[in-house]
Design a protein around this motif. Structure first.
Motif, short mmCIF file in Angstrom:
data_model
loop_
_atom_site.label_atom_id
_atom_site.label_comp_id
_atom_site.label_asym_id
_atom_site.label_seq_id
_atom_site.Cartn_x
_atom_site.Cartn_y
_atom_site.Cartn_z
N VAL A 40 0.83 -1.08 -0.15
CA VAL A 40 0.03 0.00 -0.05
C VAL A 40 0.76 1.16 -0.16
CG1 VAL A 40 -1.81 1.22 1.19
CG2 VAL A 40 -1.82 -1.12 1.42
N ASP A 41 0.82 2.11 -0.98
CA ASP A 41 1.38 3.30 -1.18
C ASP A 41 1.34 4.33 -0.02
OD1 ASP A 41 2.98 2.30 -3.35
OD2 ASP A 41 1.87 3.29 -4.60
N PRO A 42 2.08 5.43 0.17
CA PRO A 42 1.65 6.43 1.15
C PRO A 42 0.41 7.13 1.00
CG PRO A 42 3.89 6.43 0.99
CD PRO A 42 3.57 5.37 -0.11
N GLY A 43 -0.28 7.19 2.00
CA GLY A 43 -1.81 7.76 1.68
C GLY A 43 -2.92 6.89 1.05
N LEU A 60 6.23 -6.45 6.97
CA LEU A 60 7.54 -6.59 6.59
C LEU A 60 8.24 -5.07 6.70
CD1 LEU A 60 7.12 -8.97 3.71
CD2 LEU A 60 7.76 -9.28 6.04
N GLN A 61 7.28 -4.04 6.15
CA GLN A 61 8.04 -2.76 6.04
C GLN A 61 6.75 -1.44 6.05
OE1 GLN A 61 10.38 -2.36 2.11
NE2 GLN A 61 8.74 -0.50 1.59
N GLY A 62 7.27 -0.48 6.41
CA GLY A 62 6.59 0.68 6.50
C GLY A 62 5.70 0.98 7.80
N SER A 63 4.72 1.65 7.75
CA SER A 63 3.81 2.00 9.05
C SER A 63 2.49 2.30 8.42
CB SER A 63 4.50 3.06 9.82
OG SER A 63 4.67 4.15 9.28
N GLY A 64 1.50 1.95 9.19
CA GLY A 64 0.15 2.40 8.67
C GLY A 64 -0.86 2.27 10.12
N GLU A 65 -2.14 1.98 9.72
CA GLU A 65 -2.85 1.51 10.64
C GLU A 65 -3.73 0.28 10.43
OE1 GLU A 65 -4.72 5.27 12.02
OE2 GLU A 65 -6.36 5.27 10.32
N ALA A 66 -4.50 -0.39 11.14
CA ALA A 66 -5.26 -1.41 10.70
C ALA A 66 -6.61 -1.39 11.39
CB ALA A 66 -4.70 -2.95 11.03
N THR A 94 -0.21 5.22 6.73
CA THR A 94 0.03 6.46 7.26
C THR A 94 1.43 6.85 7.35
OG1 THR A 94 0.23 5.37 9.60
CG2 THR A 94 -2.02 5.99 8.84
N GLY A 95 2.14 6.28 6.78
CA GLY A 95 3.74 6.66 6.76
C GLY A 95 4.14 7.25 5.49
N SER A 96 5.59 7.44 5.01
CA SER A 96 6.06 7.97 4.13
C SER A 96 6.85 6.98 3.16
CB SER A 96 7.38 9.08 4.57
OG SER A 96 7.97 8.30 5.26
N GLU A 97 6.79 5.83 3.34
CA GLU A 97 7.19 4.87 2.53
C GLU A 97 6.25 3.62 2.37
OE1 GLU A 97 10.21 1.75 4.12
OE2 GLU A 97 9.86 2.51 6.20
#
Length: 139
Positions: A40-43, A60-66, A94-97
């Motif tokens: 999932v891309d940023p935003g 595995l990589q990045g940050s967000g919310e579930a 919700t992250g930049s990567e």
């Protein structure tokens, strides 16, 4: 023995900002489990849907919310989240990567239903069979 290099899995892009593939499932010889890889891309987000089988998400990589049912929590690399069968859930970056996630299912074929799919777009998907089946659901 079936092995998969996650860095070589070719992902489908059904909508801008989100990509996925099921590299292990009934069609590849799994008897009781399946695996999905998605990005999932940023935003962007993986829209709210239900799956017919329990799923464990590994970031595995990045940050967000579930969001699982009525609960929303931050997720990041190295974290796990449990999604019970048939509970509405989604993931937002919700992250930049790029957010890269692997989902492990407790069944080798999965019915996924997206209630908020655009009009005329497929809402129901059967994943984990030799060829994905996708169809709009009549109102």
């Amino acid at each position: 023995m079936l092995t998969v290099d996650l860095d070589r899995v070719e992902l489908k892009e059904p909508e801008e900002g989100m990509r996925y593939e099921f590299p292990m499932h009934e069609g590849t010889g799994n008897a009781g489990s399946a695996v999905v890889v998605f990005e999932v891309d940023p935003g962007a987000e993986l829209g709210t849907h239900t799956d017919s089988a329990e799923e464990i998400l590994l970031v595995l990589q990045g940050s967000g919310e579930a969001t699982v049912g009525d609960e929303t929590a931050p997720i990041g690399a190295g974290q796990l989240a449990l999604v019970p069968a048939s509970v509405p859930h989604g993931v937002r970056n919700t992250g930049s990567e790029t957010l890269r996630v692997v989902g492990f299912f407790s069944a080798s074929a999965i019915l996924s239903y997206f209630s908020d799919a655009p009009a005329g777009a497929p809402q129901a998907f059967v994943n984990g069979v030799p060829a994905e089946i996708a169809a709009p659901v009549p109102s």
